[in-house]
Motif scaffolding. Sequence first.
Motif, short mmCIF file in Angstrom:
data_model
loop_
_atom_site.label_atom_id
_atom_site.label_comp_id
_atom_site.label_asym_id
_atom_site.label_seq_id
_atom_site.Cartn_x
_atom_site.Cartn_y
_atom_site.Cartn_z
N GLN A 1 47.24 25.06 32.74
CA GLN A 1 47.99 24.77 33.98
C GLN A 1 47.85 23.52 34.47
N TYR A 2 49.20 22.74 33.85
CA TYR A 2 49.22 21.55 34.35
C TYR A 2 49.53 21.07 35.83
N SER A 3 49.37 20.00 36.50
CA SER A 3 49.66 19.95 38.03
C SER A 3 50.82 20.13 38.23
N ARG A 4 51.13 21.02 39.32
CA ARG A 4 52.42 21.27 39.80
C ARG A 4 53.29 22.22 38.64
N GLN A 5 52.66 22.75 37.70
CA GLN A 5 53.26 23.51 36.72
C GLN A 5 52.81 25.07 36.34
N ARG A 6 53.44 25.87 36.15
CA ARG A 6 52.95 27.14 35.82
C ARG A 6 51.99 27.49 34.70
N LEU A 7 51.08 28.28 34.86
CA LEU A 7 50.28 28.79 33.98
C LEU A 7 50.96 28.96 32.66
N GLN A 8 50.57 28.74 31.72
CA GLN A 8 51.37 28.73 30.26
C GLN A 8 50.26 28.90 29.22
N LEU A 9 50.89 29.87 28.11
CA LEU A 9 49.98 30.07 26.99
C LEU A 9 49.97 28.71 26.25
N LEU A 10 48.55 28.42 25.83
CA LEU A 10 48.35 27.22 24.91
C LEU A 10 48.35 27.82 23.59
N LEU A 11 47.39 28.61 23.31
CA LEU A 11 47.28 29.17 21.96
C LEU A 11 46.50 30.44 21.72
N ARG A 12 46.48 31.25 20.78
CA ARG A 12 46.09 32.47 20.70
C ARG A 12 45.26 32.45 19.29
N HIS A 13 43.97 32.96 19.12
CA HIS A 13 43.25 33.11 18.19
C HIS A 13 44.05 33.68 16.87
N ILE A 14 44.83 34.76 17.01
CA ILE A 14 45.33 35.34 16.02
C ILE A 14 46.24 34.43 15.21
N SER A 15 46.92 33.43 15.84
CA SER A 15 48.06 32.55 15.19
C SER A 15 47.22 31.42 14.30
N ARG A 16 45.99 31.12 14.72
CA ARG A 16 45.32 30.07 13.95
C ARG A 16 45.99 28.63 13.99
N GLU A 17 46.74 28.43 14.97
CA GLU A 17 47.61 27.39 15.22
C GLU A 17 46.91 26.32 15.99
N SER A 18 47.50 24.99 15.77
CA SER A 18 47.30 24.05 16.65
C SER A 18 48.48 23.61 17.46
N ILE A 19 47.90 23.59 18.60
CA ILE A 19 48.99 23.15 19.65
C ILE A 19 48.76 21.91 20.49
N LYS A 20 49.33 21.03 20.48
CA LYS A 20 49.36 19.53 21.10
C LYS A 20 47.88 18.88 20.70
N GLY A 21 47.48 19.25 19.60
CA GLY A 21 46.21 18.86 18.99
C GLY A 21 44.93 19.64 19.57
N PHE A 22 45.35 20.81 20.04
CA PHE A 22 44.04 21.54 20.52
C PHE A 22 43.87 22.57 19.37
N THR A 23 42.64 23.02 18.83
CA THR A 23 42.37 24.24 18.12
C THR A 23 41.24 24.90 18.81
N ALA A 24 41.18 26.39 18.08
CA ALA A 24 40.07 27.14 18.76
C ALA A 24 39.70 27.87 17.68
N ASP A 25 38.53 28.08 17.42
CA ASP A 25 38.23 29.15 16.35
C ASP A 25 37.24 30.27 16.98
N LEU A 26 37.77 31.56 16.59
CA LEU A 26 36.99 32.62 17.23
C LEU A 26 35.66 32.78 16.29
N ASN A 27 34.42 32.78 16.89
CA ASN A 27 33.12 33.04 16.44
C ASN A 27 32.41 34.27 16.81
N LYS A 28 32.87 35.29 16.08
CA LYS A 28 32.45 36.76 16.48
C LYS A 28 30.85 36.80 16.55
N GLY A 29 30.29 35.98 15.72
CA GLY A 29 28.51 36.01 15.79
C GLY A 29 28.14 35.57 17.38
N GLU A 30 28.86 34.61 17.71
CA GLU A 30 28.26 33.94 18.74
C GLU A 30 29.31 34.29 19.93
#
Lengths: 110, 112
Positions: A38-67
């Motif tokens: 949620q950027y200032s004065r904007q709506r909440l919006q999806l950045l990324l999802r783990h299924i897609s394994r994509e990089s959005i605006k330079g962000f990445t996220a890895d799902l670590n099931k063990g941790e």
Amino acid sequence: AQRVTQPEKLLSVFKGAPVELKCNYSYSGSPELFWYVQYSRQRLQLLLRHISRESIKGFTADLNKGETSFHLKKPFAQEEDSAMYYCALSPSGNTGKLIFGQGTTLQVKP
Amino acid sequence: NAGVTQTPKFRVLKTGQSMTLLCAQDMNHEYMYWYRQDPGMGLRLIHYSVGEGTTAKGEVPDGYNVSRLKKQNFLLGLESAAPSQTSVYFCASGTAAYNEQFFGPGTRLTVL
């Protein structure tokens, strides 16, 4: 219990520094995990999802099931990344419900 | 397309008053949701609907009622407002085919 925890209320970094926004979850099955922003004065919006394994605006996220973690990372923060970030979990079942974490405010200083 | 719209944007109520928040979406989404956002608590699901004529309770349903008489609209009602219901309310919609929620701009409600 189904729960999403974001331990940091505020993360403040300088422009160009690496960023890691932490997210831990508690769920007995196989969840689908998301980061919303949620950027200032904007709506909440999806950045990324783990299924897609994509990089959005330079962000990445890895799902670590063990941790049971889904941390959001970016190697070089930009001032325009300043926003509120929410980690969310979608339990299995066909309802599309989301369980949100408490949110982390990212402040990128010039 | 307007996406998800919410009416009103702001409202101040006195304790005990009632009001209805309207959410409308023009994306033909099956699913609709109402959340409240409070500092340090994130977004918490109040009620949701998986189709016209159906509603279900979320995490914090007490003190709220909802109705989904038309696919494009999802109404959230407060029958007797309390100060604890002071919050920012967000509506969202989504589909079964693609698990992403689209959010409205929010309604800021203050109960005095």
